[in-house]
Write a protein that holds these residues in place. Structure first.
Motif, PDB file in Angstrom:
ATOM      1  N   SER A  35      36.518  34.193  39.353  1.00  0.00           N
ATOM      2  CA  SER A  35      37.440  34.594  38.298  1.00  0.00           C
ATOM      3  C   SER A  35      38.792  34.997  38.873  1.00  0.00           C
ATOM      4  N   VAL A  37      41.856  37.760  37.853  1.00  0.00           N
ATOM      5  CA  VAL A  37      42.205  38.943  37.071  1.00  0.00           C
ATOM      6  C   VAL A  37      43.602  39.352  37.507  1.00  0.00           C
ATOM      7  N   GLN A  39      47.111  42.212  37.097  1.00  0.00           N
ATOM      8  CA  GLN A  39      47.516  43.577  36.774  1.00  0.00           C
ATOM      9  C   GLN A  39      49.025  43.664  36.845  1.00  0.00           C
ATOM     10  N   LYS A  43      50.297  48.870  35.001  1.00  0.00           N
ATOM     11  CA  LYS A  43      49.453  48.636  33.826  1.00  0.00           C
ATOM     12  C   LYS A  43      47.986  48.451  34.216  1.00  0.00           C
ATOM     13  N   GLY A  44      47.157  48.173  33.236  1.00  0.00           N
ATOM     14  CA  GLY A  44      45.727  47.994  33.445  1.00  0.00           C
ATOM     15  C   GLY A  44      45.364  46.578  33.872  1.00  0.00           C
ATOM     16  N   LEU A  45      44.065  46.344  33.929  1.00  0.00           N
ATOM     17  CA  LEU A  45      43.535  45.073  34.392  1.00  0.00           C
ATOM     18  C   LEU A  45      43.372  44.106  33.221  1.00  0.00           C
ATOM     19  N   TRP A  47      41.759  40.193  32.420  1.00  0.00           N
ATOM     20  CA  TRP A  47      41.082  38.975  32.840  1.00  0.00           C
ATOM     21  C   TRP A  47      41.956  37.773  32.492  1.00  0.00           C
ATOM     22  N   PHE A  94      44.458  38.921  41.292  1.00  0.00           N
ATOM     23  CA  PHE A  94      43.269  39.101  42.122  1.00  0.00           C
ATOM     24  C   PHE A  94      42.267  37.983  41.827  1.00  0.00           C
ATOM     25  N   GLY A 100      31.122  39.354  36.854  1.00  0.00           N
ATOM     26  CA  GLY A 100      31.051  40.818  36.868  1.00  0.00           C
ATOM     27  C   GLY A 100      31.892  41.450  37.951  1.00  0.00           C
ATOM     28  N   TYR A 101      32.566  40.596  38.767  1.00  0.00           N
ATOM     29  CA  TYR A 101      33.600  41.048  39.704  1.00  0.00           C
ATOM     30  C   TYR A 101      33.066  42.013  40.751  1.00  0.00           C
ATOM     31  N   GLY A 102      32.039  41.567  41.463  1.00  0.00           N
ATOM     32  CA  GLY A 102      31.469  42.425  42.494  1.00  0.00           C
ATOM     33  C   GLY A 102      32.335  42.534  43.731  1.00  0.00           C
ATOM     34  N   TRP A 104      36.369  41.680  45.314  1.00  0.00           N
ATOM     35  CA  TRP A 104      37.756  41.367  44.969  1.00  0.00           C
ATOM     36  C   TRP A 104      38.544  41.092  46.249  1.00  0.00           C
ATOM     37  N   GLY A 105      39.567  40.242  46.117  1.00  0.00           N
ATOM     38  CA  GLY A 105      40.544  40.140  47.174  1.00  0.00           C
ATOM     39  C   GLY A 105      41.580  41.242  47.031  1.00  0.00           C
ATOM     40  N   PRO A 106      42.505  41.355  48.016  1.00  0.00           N
ATOM     41  CA  PRO A 106      43.542  42.385  47.962  1.00  0.00           C
ATOM     42  C   PRO A 106      44.642  42.081  46.959  1.00  0.00           C
TER      43      PRO A 106
END
Lengths: 114, 107
Positions: A35, A37, A39, A43-45, A47, A94, A100-102, A104-106
């Motif tokens: 996925s 995502v 930001q 602000k917030g996250l 998808w 990201f 479920g996004y277990g 993440w990259g930086p």
């Protein structure tokens, strides 16, 4: 250990294009859905898009028709082709594993500005 | 689309305190709810998946509960590294939706 590293961000003018990449290591990439995502600053996250291991694709309404998600399993890589960029696409992008996004990259920063 | 709300939006607490963050879904999502912690300038980190399962390596002072439409994240005995922003995510349906976040600050 699963690892993801994004690249390809930068400054682009409104209406321009960018292609983001996400290189995976430490797991069998071809077996995993992936996925994107994003930001926006402060602000917030949000998808953006999803691509399953078998080719099922979903997009957020805000990017459908402008962004294209793809993958190259031989290169352990996920991509996001972003066209017709708008100022409100400015964000850190990201990649993340699964739905479920277990892991993440930086992230990589995309700035859309004239 | 499933809408996610979180409360409170911000929270001040002291070291050693216990805090609870609530996340509500606009429709029932079974236990398809994950919790994330995000420190400034860093990627989010998943703490809990499927509402109650602690991610490997996450301290046991974190716990999650709930199902259906109401969920909670509890942090016992706050530590300095816990001061961050917390997000819930529903993974029941597409589009995936995150809560707006709860910023946990030191009192």
């Amino acid at each position: 250990e699963k690892q993801l590293v994004e690249s390809g961000g930068g400054l682009v003018q409104p209406g321009g294009s960018l292609r983001l990449s996400c290189v995976a290591s430490g797991f069998t990439f071809s077996s995993w859905s992936m996925s994107w995502v994003r930001q926006a600053p402060g602000k917030g996250l949000e998808w953006v898009s999803y691509l399953s291991s078998t080719g099922t694709i979903y997009y957020a309404d805000s990017v459908r028709g402008r962004f294209t998600i793809s993958r190259d399993n031989a290169k352990n890589s996920l991509y996001l082709q972003m066209n017709s960029l708008r100022v409100d696409d400015t964000a850190t992008y990201f990649c993340a594993t699964g739905g479920g996004y277990g892991t993440w990259g930086p992230g990589t920063l995309v700035s859309v500005s004239s | 689309d499933i809408q996610m709300t979180q409360s409170p939006s911000s929270l001040s607490a002291s070291l050693g305190d216990r805090v609870t963050i609530t996340c509500r879904a606009s429709q029932a999502i079974r236990n398809d709810l994950n919790w994330f912690q995000q420190r400034p300038g860093k990627a989010p980190k998943r703490l809990i998946y499927d509402a109650t399962t602690l991610e490997s390596g996450v301290p046991s002072r974190f716990s999650g509960s709930g199902s259906g439409t109401e969920f909670t994240l509890t942090i016992n005995s706050l530590q300095p590294e816990d001061f961050a922003t917390y997000y819930c995510l529903q993974h029941n349906a597409y589009p995936r939706t995150f809560g707006p976040g709860t910023k946990l600050e030191i009192k």
